[in-house]
Design a protein around this motif. Structure first.
Motif, short mmCIF file in Angstrom:
data_model
loop_
_atom_site.label_atom_id
_atom_site.label_comp_id
_atom_site.label_asym_id
_atom_site.label_seq_id
_atom_site.Cartn_x
_atom_site.Cartn_y
_atom_site.Cartn_z
N GLU A 23 9.75 -19.33 2.72
CA GLU A 23 9.09 -18.78 1.53
C GLU A 23 7.64 -18.39 1.82
N GLU A 24 7.04 -18.97 2.86
CA GLU A 24 5.67 -18.62 3.22
C GLU A 24 5.59 -17.24 3.86
N LEU A 25 6.67 -16.77 4.45
CA LEU A 25 6.65 -15.46 5.11
C LEU A 25 6.33 -14.34 4.14
N VAL A 26 6.85 -14.42 2.94
CA VAL A 26 6.59 -13.39 1.93
C VAL A 26 5.10 -13.35 1.60
N THR A 27 4.51 -14.51 1.42
CA THR A 27 3.08 -14.59 1.11
C THR A 27 2.23 -14.05 2.25
N ILE A 28 2.59 -14.40 3.46
CA ILE A 28 1.85 -13.93 4.64
C ILE A 28 1.96 -12.41 4.76
N ARG A 29 3.16 -11.88 4.53
CA ARG A 29 3.36 -10.43 4.62
C ARG A 29 2.54 -9.70 3.57
N ILE A 30 2.51 -10.21 2.35
CA ILE A 30 1.73 -9.58 1.28
C ILE A 30 0.24 -9.62 1.60
N GLN A 31 -0.24 -10.75 2.13
CA GLN A 31 -1.65 -10.86 2.51
C GLN A 31 -2.00 -9.85 3.60
N GLN A 32 -1.13 -9.70 4.59
CA GLN A 32 -1.39 -8.76 5.68
C GLN A 32 -1.37 -7.32 5.19
N GLU A 33 -0.46 -7.00 4.29
CA GLU A 33 -0.42 -5.65 3.73
C GLU A 33 -1.70 -5.34 2.97
N SER A 34 -2.25 -6.30 2.25
CA SER A 34 -3.48 -6.05 1.52
C SER A 34 -4.66 -5.87 2.47
N LEU A 35 -4.65 -6.57 3.62
CA LEU A 35 -5.71 -6.39 4.61
C LEU A 35 -5.63 -5.01 5.27
N ASP A 36 -4.42 -4.52 5.50
CA ASP A 36 -4.23 -3.26 6.19
C ASP A 36 -4.16 -2.06 5.26
N ALA A 37 -4.33 -2.26 3.97
CA ALA A 37 -4.12 -1.19 2.99
C ALA A 37 -5.05 0.00 3.20
N ARG A 40 -6.28 3.15 8.84
CA ARG A 40 -5.52 4.27 9.39
C ARG A 40 -5.24 4.02 10.86
N MET A 41 -4.22 4.69 11.37
CA MET A 41 -3.88 4.57 12.78
C MET A 41 -4.79 5.50 13.58
N LEU A 42 -5.42 4.95 14.62
CA LEU A 42 -6.27 5.73 15.51
C LEU A 42 -5.65 5.67 16.90
N ARG A 43 -5.39 6.84 17.47
CA ARG A 43 -4.75 6.90 18.78
C ARG A 43 -5.81 6.76 19.87
N ILE A 44 -5.64 5.76 20.74
CA ILE A 44 -6.57 5.51 21.83
C ILE A 44 -6.09 6.22 23.09
N ASP A 45 -4.82 6.05 23.42
CA ASP A 45 -4.22 6.77 24.55
C ASP A 45 -2.76 7.03 24.21
N ASP A 46 -1.97 7.40 25.21
CA ASP A 46 -0.59 7.77 24.95
C ASP A 46 0.25 6.66 24.32
N ARG A 47 -0.09 5.42 24.64
CA ARG A 47 0.72 4.30 24.18
C ARG A 47 0.02 3.38 23.19
N THR A 48 -1.26 3.58 22.96
CA THR A 48 -2.03 2.62 22.18
C THR A 48 -2.53 3.22 20.88
N TYR A 49 -2.21 2.54 19.79
CA TYR A 49 -2.70 2.88 18.47
C TYR A 49 -3.39 1.66 17.89
N VAL A 50 -4.48 1.88 17.16
CA VAL A 50 -5.24 0.78 16.58
C VAL A 50 -5.46 1.08 15.10
N LEU A 51 -5.35 0.04 14.26
CA LEU A 51 -5.66 0.20 12.85
C LEU A 51 -7.16 0.06 12.65
#
Length: 77
Positions: A23-37, A40-51
């Motif tokens: 049941e804690e997974l739902v809370t953790i997922r919601i908290q992470q979504e609010s942090l990442d809201a 944006r994705m920034l492309r560093i190189d061909d394989r690397t993206y950073v929020l």
């Protein structure tokens, strides 16, 4: 000769397949979504993206991060 640490000082790996409190997974997922809201994705190189925040999503910042990651890569290898 390698000496072993006593059991209380050894690191133990986390078992990702056994969840004692699902049941804690739902809370953790919601908290992470609010942090990442607002990010944006920034492309560093061909394989690397950073929020990153929207105002940091520029080619100059990508070049700065690329240099930082390259420096860390060289230090590790």
């Amino acid at each position: 000769m390698k000496t072993l640490l006593p059991a209380e000082y050894r690191r133990t790996k986390v078992n990702l397949f056994a969840n004692e409190a699902p049941e804690e997974l739902v809370t953790i997922r919601i908290q992470q979504e609010s942090l990442d809201a607002g990010k944006r994705m920034l492309r560093i190189d061909d394989r690397t993206y950073v929020l990153v925040r929207a105002e940091l999503c520029t080619p100059e910042y990508a070049a700065k991060l690329r240099q930082k990651y390259e420096k860390n890569r060289k230090r590790l290898y």
